[in-house]
Design a protein around this motif. Structure first.
Motif, PDB file in Angstrom:
ATOM      1  N   MET A   1       0.839  -1.190   0.000  1.00 25.68           N
ATOM      2  CA  MET A   1       0.000   0.000   0.000  1.00 25.68           C
ATOM      3  C   MET A   1       0.879   1.246   0.000  1.00 25.68           C
ATOM      4  O   MET A   1       1.904   1.299   0.674  1.00 25.68           O
ATOM      5  CB  MET A   1      -0.907  -0.002   1.235  1.00 25.68           C
ATOM      6  N   SER A   2       0.465   2.242  -0.776  1.00 25.88           N
ATOM      7  CA  SER A   2       1.211   3.491  -0.892  1.00 25.88           C
ATOM      8  C   SER A   2       0.280   4.653  -0.573  1.00 25.88           C
ATOM      9  O   SER A   2      -0.932   4.475  -0.405  1.00 25.88           O
ATOM     10  CB  SER A   2       1.783   3.647  -2.304  1.00 25.88           C
ATOM     11  N   GLU A  13      -4.702   6.912   0.200  1.00 26.32           N
ATOM     12  CA  GLU A  13      -4.056   5.599   0.197  1.00 26.32           C
ATOM     13  C   GLU A  13      -4.419   4.838  -1.086  1.00 26.32           C
ATOM     14  O   GLU A  13      -5.560   4.910  -1.558  1.00 26.32           O
ATOM     15  CB  GLU A  13      -4.496   4.785   1.412  1.00 26.32           C
ATOM     16  N   TYR A  14      -3.440   4.110  -1.612  1.00 27.31           N
ATOM     17  CA  TYR A  14      -3.702   3.364  -2.839  1.00 27.31           C
ATOM     18  C   TYR A  14      -2.800   2.143  -2.951  1.00 27.31           C
ATOM     19  O   TYR A  14      -1.750   2.057  -2.313  1.00 27.31           O
ATOM     20  CB  TYR A  14      -3.518   4.261  -4.070  1.00 27.31           C
ATOM     21  N   ASP A  15      -3.231   1.195  -3.779  1.00 29.25           N
ATOM     22  CA  ASP A  15      -2.424   0.038  -4.152  1.00 29.25           C
ATOM     23  C   ASP A  15      -1.965   0.238  -5.590  1.00 29.25           C
ATOM     24  O   ASP A  15      -2.755   0.653  -6.450  1.00 29.25           O
ATOM     25  CB  ASP A  15      -3.230  -1.264  -4.048  1.00 29.25           C
ATOM     26  N   ARG A  16      -0.710  -0.090  -5.843  1.00 36.81           N
ATOM     27  CA  ARG A  16      -0.154  -0.016  -7.186  1.00 36.81           C
ATOM     28  C   ARG A  16       0.328  -1.397  -7.582  1.00 36.81           C
ATOM     29  O   ARG A  16       1.181  -1.978  -6.912  1.00 36.81           O
ATOM     30  CB  ARG A  16       0.997   0.992  -7.236  1.00 36.81           C
ATOM     31  N   THR A  17      -0.216  -1.929  -8.661  1.00 38.46           N
ATOM     32  CA  THR A  17       0.144  -3.266  -9.123  1.00 38.46           C
ATOM     33  C   THR A  17       0.282  -3.264 -10.639  1.00 38.46           C
ATOM     34  O   THR A  17      -0.224  -2.376 -11.326  1.00 38.46           O
ATOM     35  CB  THR A  17      -0.915  -4.309  -8.716  1.00 38.46           C
ATOM     36  N   ARG A  33     -11.252   0.590  -1.946  1.00 35.71           N
ATOM     37  CA  ARG A  33     -10.474  -0.078  -2.990  1.00 35.71           C
ATOM     38  C   ARG A  33     -10.655  -1.592  -3.000  1.00 35.71           C
ATOM     39  O   ARG A  33     -10.275  -2.244  -3.976  1.00 35.71           O
ATOM     40  CB  ARG A  33      -8.992   0.296  -2.879  1.00 35.71           C
ATOM     41  N   ALA A  37     -10.490  -4.261  -6.270  1.00 34.69           N
ATOM     42  CA  ALA A  37      -9.372  -5.207  -6.260  1.00 34.69           C
ATOM     43  C   ALA A  37      -9.504  -6.337  -7.287  1.00 34.69           C
ATOM     44  O   ALA A  37      -8.524  -6.661  -7.976  1.00 34.69           O
ATOM     45  CB  ALA A  37      -9.180  -5.769  -4.855  1.00 34.69           C
ATOM     46  N   ASN A  51      -5.333   1.553  -7.646  1.00 37.60           N
ATOM     47  CA  ASN A  51      -6.634   1.284  -7.035  1.00 37.60           C
ATOM     48  C   ASN A  51      -6.648   1.985  -5.682  1.00 37.60           C
ATOM     49  O   ASN A  51      -5.942   1.583  -4.766  1.00 37.60           O
ATOM     50  CB  ASN A  51      -6.815  -0.232  -6.877  1.00 37.60           C
ATOM     51  N   TYR A  52      -7.432   3.054  -5.552  1.00 38.93           N
ATOM     52  CA  TYR A  52      -7.308   3.911  -4.368  1.00 38.93           C
ATOM     53  C   TYR A  52      -8.606   4.042  -3.585  1.00 38.93           C
ATOM     54  O   TYR A  52      -9.700   3.747  -4.079  1.00 38.93           O
ATOM     55  CB  TYR A  52      -6.790   5.290  -4.773  1.00 38.93           C
TER      56      TYR A  52
END
Length: 252
Positions: A1-2, A13-17, A33, A37, A51-52
């Motif tokens: 998580m970033s 907050e967000y996920d980067r993939t 998010r 997912a 995805n935030y």
């Protein structure tokens, strides 16, 4: 998580993939998010997926007073993190938020919008929801949104009172005011006509009567707008069905 810090200091907050051209997933009301997912998992072989949690939801912060412009700044901050331009997938009220961002000049490469409620709603709904939240009546706000905005039958609203996710809905009930503002104040037709990037408006077949006319009107004013009806689909995101549509449109 970033995380990224938006212009007003709010932490998003967000996920980067994944790897590839960036795409940002903008979810709708009552969604964080976790809703995006499964779709992120389907898209990450071809895209860098952001995805935030929209402000006030999930693990993102919130700063008052709320304004649609603050959410546009959140999206702009995320785009800056991935190089200054990105595709966007917008879902429900998140799709209308994406349109707001596009007309404000946020650097978007293309959009896919799933069931955007752009037909407009009575602006008094915002005031009514605000009063419920101010009075601490979060459960009533949840049910008001479900019945008046979503259009759920009364018996379904009653059944959902005992759903395991009900406490979370009440915890973020104040954000129904945000989503209601977004859909009660959609961009004007002359503003939409200035969006120069390709836009695909996707309507679920089961929601066709509710959204078809609005979607067709939206596409008619977008210079590069296209419309697609997904057979057999409801308003819910079914990632294996939606992902191929997103990939085909944005990567073609």
């Amino acid at each position: 998580m970033s995380k990224v810090i938006s212009r007003d200091g709010t932490i998003i907050e967000y996920d980067r993939t994944g790897d590839g051209p960036p795409i940002i997933l903008v979810m709708g009301a009552f969604n964080d998010r976790s809703t995006g997912a499964p779709l992120a998992g389907q898209l990450e072989p071809d895209f860098t997926v952001i995805n935030y949690d929209r402000r006030g939801k999930g693990e993102s912060g919130d700063t008052l007073p709320y304004a649609i412009e603050r959410e546009i700044e959140d999206l702009n901050a995320l785009i800056a993190e991935v190089g200054g331009s990105a595709f966007v997938f917008g879902y429900s009220s998140g799709a209308v938020l994406a349109l707001h961002a596009a007309v404000k000049g946020v650097p978007l490469s293309g959009l896919v919008l799933y069931d955007p409620p752009v037909e407009g709603y009575d602006g008094r709904l915002v005031h009514q929801l605000t009063e419920l939240i101010s009075a601490g009546r979060r459960g009533d706000a949840v049910e008001f949104f479900q019945s008046q905005l979503v259009g759920m039958p009364e018996q379904v609203v009653v059944q959902l009172r005992n759903a395991p996710f009900r406490p979370y809905l009440e915890a973020i009930a104040h954000t129904t005011v945000y989503d209601t503002k977004i859909v009660c104040e959609p961009p004007k037709q002359e503003e939409l006509a200035g969006i120069s990037v390709p836009v695909l408006v996707v309507a679920a077949e089961e929601m066709r009567d509710k959204f078809k006319q609005a979607a067709e009107l939206l596409v008619s004013v977008l210079p590069k707008g296209q419309h697609l009806c997904l057979e057999g689909q409801s308003h819910h995101i079914v990632a294996p069905v939606l992902a191929p549509v997103v990939k085909k449109f944005l990567l073609s």
